[in-house]
Design an enzyme around this catalytic site. Structure first.
Site, PDB file in Angstrom:
ATOM      1  N   ASP A   5      -3.100  -2.970  -2.657  1.00 28.88           N
ATOM      2  CA  ASP A   5      -4.367  -2.173  -2.597  1.00 28.88           C
ATOM      3  C   ASP A   5      -4.229  -1.174  -3.740  1.00 28.88           C
ATOM      4  O   ASP A   5      -2.975  -0.988  -4.332  1.00 28.88           O
ATOM      5  CB  ASP A   5      -4.443  -1.232  -1.291  1.00 28.88           C
ATOM      6  CG  ASP A   5      -5.413  -0.180  -1.176  1.00 28.88           C
ATOM      7  OD1 ASP A   5      -5.282   0.837  -0.547  1.00 28.88           O
ATOM      8  OD2 ASP A   5      -6.535  -0.604  -1.587  1.00 28.88           O
ATOM      9  N   ASN A   6      -5.456  -0.627  -4.199  1.00 24.55           N
ATOM     10  CA  ASN A   6      -5.334   0.443  -5.147  1.00 24.55           C
ATOM     11  C   ASN A   6      -4.806   0.126  -6.731  1.00 24.55           C
ATOM     12  O   ASN A   6      -4.404   0.721  -7.244  1.00 24.55           O
ATOM     13  CB  ASN A   6      -4.461   1.588  -4.991  1.00 24.55           C
ATOM     14  CG  ASN A   6      -4.711   2.035  -3.481  1.00 24.55           C
ATOM     15  OD1 ASN A   6      -3.889   1.934  -2.681  1.00 24.55           O
ATOM     16  ND2 ASN A   6      -5.921   2.696  -3.168  1.00 24.55           N
TER      17      ASN A   6
ATOM     18  N   LYS B 141       2.594   3.129  -5.581  1.00 26.05           N
ATOM     19  CA  LYS B 141       2.113   2.348  -6.656  1.00 26.05           C
ATOM     20  C   LYS B 141       3.268   1.994  -7.636  1.00 26.05           C
ATOM     21  O   LYS B 141       3.087   0.814  -7.995  1.00 26.05           O
ATOM     22  CB  LYS B 141       0.935   2.787  -7.319  1.00 26.05           C
ATOM     23  CG  LYS B 141      -0.203   3.436  -6.394  1.00 26.05           C
ATOM     24  CD  LYS B 141      -0.374   2.770  -5.057  1.00 26.05           C
ATOM     25  CE  LYS B 141      -0.909   3.478  -3.966  1.00 26.05           C
ATOM     26  NZ  LYS B 141      -0.838   2.690  -2.541  1.00 26.05           N
TER      27      LYS B 141
ATOM     28  N   GLU C 189     -11.425   4.261  -0.834  1.00 26.56           N
ATOM     29  CA  GLU C 189     -11.887   4.637   0.372  1.00 26.56           C
ATOM     30  C   GLU C 189     -12.618   5.941   0.635  1.00 26.56           C
ATOM     31  O   GLU C 189     -12.362   6.768  -0.157  1.00 26.56           O
ATOM     32  CB  GLU C 189     -10.573   4.626   1.517  1.00 26.56           C
ATOM     33  CG  GLU C 189      -9.514   5.654   0.940  1.00 26.56           C
ATOM     34  CD  GLU C 189      -8.437   4.767   0.085  1.00 26.56           C
ATOM     35  OE1 GLU C 189      -8.650   3.655  -0.500  1.00 26.56           O
ATOM     36  OE2 GLU C 189      -7.114   5.433   0.118  1.00 26.56           O
TER      37      GLU C 189
ATOM     38  N   ASP D 231       0.715  -1.164  -0.138  1.00 24.20           N
ATOM     39  CA  ASP D 231      -0.130   0.063   0.048  1.00 24.20           C
ATOM     40  C   ASP D 231       0.958   1.203  -0.013  1.00 24.20           C
ATOM     41  O   ASP D 231       0.566   2.189   0.406  1.00 24.20           O
ATOM     42  CB  ASP D 231      -1.285   0.101   1.159  1.00 24.20           C
ATOM     43  CG  ASP D 231      -2.182   1.040   0.981  1.00 24.20           C
ATOM     44  OD1 ASP D 231      -2.727   1.545   2.182  1.00 24.20           O
ATOM     45  OD2 ASP D 231      -2.107   1.384  -0.086  1.00 24.20           O
TER      46      ASP D 231
HETATM   47  C1  72W Z   1       9.957   4.058  -1.719  1.00 22.09           C
HETATM   48  C2  72W Z   1       9.353   2.928  -1.052  1.00 22.09           C
HETATM   49  C3  72W Z   1       8.838   3.320   0.247  1.00 22.09           C
HETATM   50  N1  72W Z   1       9.359   2.835   1.520  1.00 22.09           N
HETATM   51  C4  72W Z   1       8.566   3.041   2.779  1.00 22.09           C
HETATM   52  N2  72W Z   1       7.662   3.733   2.772  1.00 22.09           N
HETATM   53  C5  72W Z   1       6.983   4.457   1.447  1.00 22.09           C
HETATM   54  C6  72W Z   1       7.630   4.077   0.140  1.00 22.09           C
HETATM   55  N3  72W Z   1       6.569   4.628  -0.768  1.00 22.09           N
HETATM   56  C7  72W Z   1       5.924   5.356   0.104  1.00 22.09           C
HETATM   57  N4  72W Z   1       5.922   5.276   1.337  1.00 22.09           N
HETATM   58  C8  72W Z   1       4.951   5.751   2.114  1.00 22.09           C
HETATM   59  O1  72W Z   1       3.712   5.038   2.291  1.00 22.09           O
HETATM   60  C9  72W Z   1       2.732   5.995   2.045  1.00 22.09           C
HETATM   61  C10 72W Z   1       2.300   5.982   0.692  1.00 22.09           C
HETATM   62  C11 72W Z   1       1.187   5.395   0.085  1.00 22.09           C
HETATM   63  C12 72W Z   1       0.834   5.853  -1.361  1.00 22.09           C
HETATM   64  N5  72W Z   1      -0.698   5.552  -1.190  1.00 22.09           N
HETATM   65  C13 72W Z   1      -1.308   6.313  -2.294  1.00 22.09           C
HETATM   66  O2  72W Z   1      -0.496   7.037  -2.955  1.00 22.09           O
HETATM   67  C14 72W Z   1      -2.590   6.157  -2.324  1.00 22.09           C
HETATM   68  C15 72W Z   1      -3.183   7.022  -2.926  1.00 22.09           C
HETATM   69  C16 72W Z   1      -4.595   7.176  -2.929  1.00 22.09           C
HETATM   70  C17 72W Z   1      -5.332   8.101  -3.782  1.00 22.09           C
HETATM   71  C18 72W Z   1      -5.023   9.379  -3.896  1.00 22.09           C
HETATM   72  C19 72W Z   1      -5.780  10.287  -4.554  1.00 22.09           C
HETATM   73  C20 72W Z   1      -6.870   9.972  -5.466  1.00 22.09           C
HETATM   74  F1  72W Z   1      -7.595  10.856  -6.131  1.00 22.09           F
HETATM   75  C21 72W Z   1      -7.439   8.638  -5.473  1.00 22.09           C
HETATM   76  C22 72W Z   1      -6.677   7.668  -4.735  1.00 22.09           C
HETATM   77  C23 72W Z   1      -5.492   5.821  -2.369  1.00 22.09           C
HETATM   78  C24 72W Z   1      -4.722   5.090  -1.520  1.00 22.09           C
HETATM   79  O3  72W Z   1      -5.316   4.182  -0.997  1.00 22.09           O
HETATM   80  C25 72W Z   1      -3.362   5.129  -1.629  1.00 22.09           C
HETATM   81  O4  72W Z   1      -2.715   4.093  -1.061  1.00 22.09           O
HETATM   82  C26 72W Z   1       3.424   7.291   2.652  1.00 22.09           C
HETATM   83  O5  72W Z   1       3.035   7.134   4.178  1.00 22.09           O
HETATM   84  C27 72W Z   1       4.788   7.146   2.273  1.00 22.09           C
HETATM   85  O6  72W Z   1       5.589   7.770   3.101  1.00 22.09           O
HETATM   86 MG    MG Z   2      -4.072   2.467  -0.288  1.00 23.75          MG
END
Ligand code: 72W
Ligand code: MG
Length: 214
Positions: free
Chosen positions: A169-170, A144, A199, A141
């Site tokens: 997810d997603n 992506k 969500e 999650d």
């Molecule tokens: C480098 C590797 C790596 N290593 C360790 N931690 C990492 C990492 N890469 C990322 N993180 C952390 O994880 C979290 C990011 C998660 C990213 N998730 C979505 O982007 C997402 C977006 C939507 C959505 C947004 C806008 C919309 F319009 C529609 C849908 C919905 C969803 O459920 C979503 O999960 C943050 O805490 C990052 O700090």
């Molecule tokens: Mg997600």
């Protein structure tokens, strides 16, 4: 100074949830996101699918990529059998700080090891640093565009065994096209799509469950 959304989410948990009660923490975050501010937690609809996959897998060792505020961390940890461990990776220190407090408030801290750092750096260290043999369940999650890279890395590091479950997810919104293409066409996985909604919205989304065949 202005508070951040994760900090406001944490304040809602402290205000509305009962300390030591993981379900009340999940409920407080969902209410905050439905009534106050959208946040990218897996949410309750997809969360119930996550719960069913965790329960049926009955995992001893779980990896979560992308802790964010700890919402799915709490959902998963609250369903783990005794002595089972959940390692969750989060590279944003501010998000990690909020997640630690959400996890602690829920009373599931002893089942969770939150590692602050990048998945690419820490996946290769899982065996030596945490004594992990293989993961029974991985919840993807995070960014992506990292799903595929990190899945291949887990394969290379021998962190998956026959029967290991990947839940992503997603896979519709925002989408992970390269991951889906790989995992659905690989003879090493048996995949299943669980149609759901993004969500806190009516937009289409879903989870992809893939079983590693070894
Ligand atoms: C480098 C590797 C790596 N290593 C360790 N931690 C990492 C990492 N890469 C990322 N993180 C952390 O994880 C979290 C990011 C998660 C990213 N998730 C979505 O982007 C997402 C977006 C939507 C959505 C947004 C806008 C919309 F319009 C529609 C849908 C919905 C969803 O459920 C979503 O999960 C943050 O805490 C990052 O700090
Ligand atoms: Mg997600």
């Amino acid at each position: 100074t202005q508070s951040t959304r994760p900090q406001r989410l944490l304040a809602a948990v402290h205000k509305k949830a009962t300390r030591g009660n993981p379900r009340s923490v999940v409920k407080a975050i969902d209410e905050f996101c439905n009534q106050n501010e959208w946040a990218m937690n897996v949410g309750n609809e997809k969360g119930e699918i996550l719960d069913s996959v965790v329960s049926e897998t009955n995992p001893g060792c779980v990896l979560e990529l992308g802790t964010y505020c700890g919402y799915s961390t709490v959902r998963i940890a609250s369903l783990l059998p005794p002595h089972a461990q959940l390692i969750t990776l989060e590279f944003n220190p501010d998000n990690a700080a909020v997640a630690r407090q959400v996890i602690a408030w829920a009373g599931v801290a002893e089942k969770v090891r939150l590692v602050e750092g990048e998945s690419g750096e820490w996946i290769p260290k899982m065996k030596e640093q945490f004594g992990v043999k293989t993961f029974d369940l991985v919840f993807l999650d995070h960014w992506k565009n990292r799903y595929l890279l990190d899945t291949k890395l887990m394969e290379e590091c021998g962190l998956l065994k026959k029967g290991s479950v990947l839940l992503a997810d997603n896979v519709v919104c925002p989408g992970a096209p390269d991951y889906l293409e790989y995992i659905r066409n690989s003879p090493q996985y048996k995949s299943q799509f669980f149609k759901s909604h993004l969500e806190y919205t009516k937009a289409e989304d879903g989870l992809e469950k893939s079983v590693f065949l070894g």
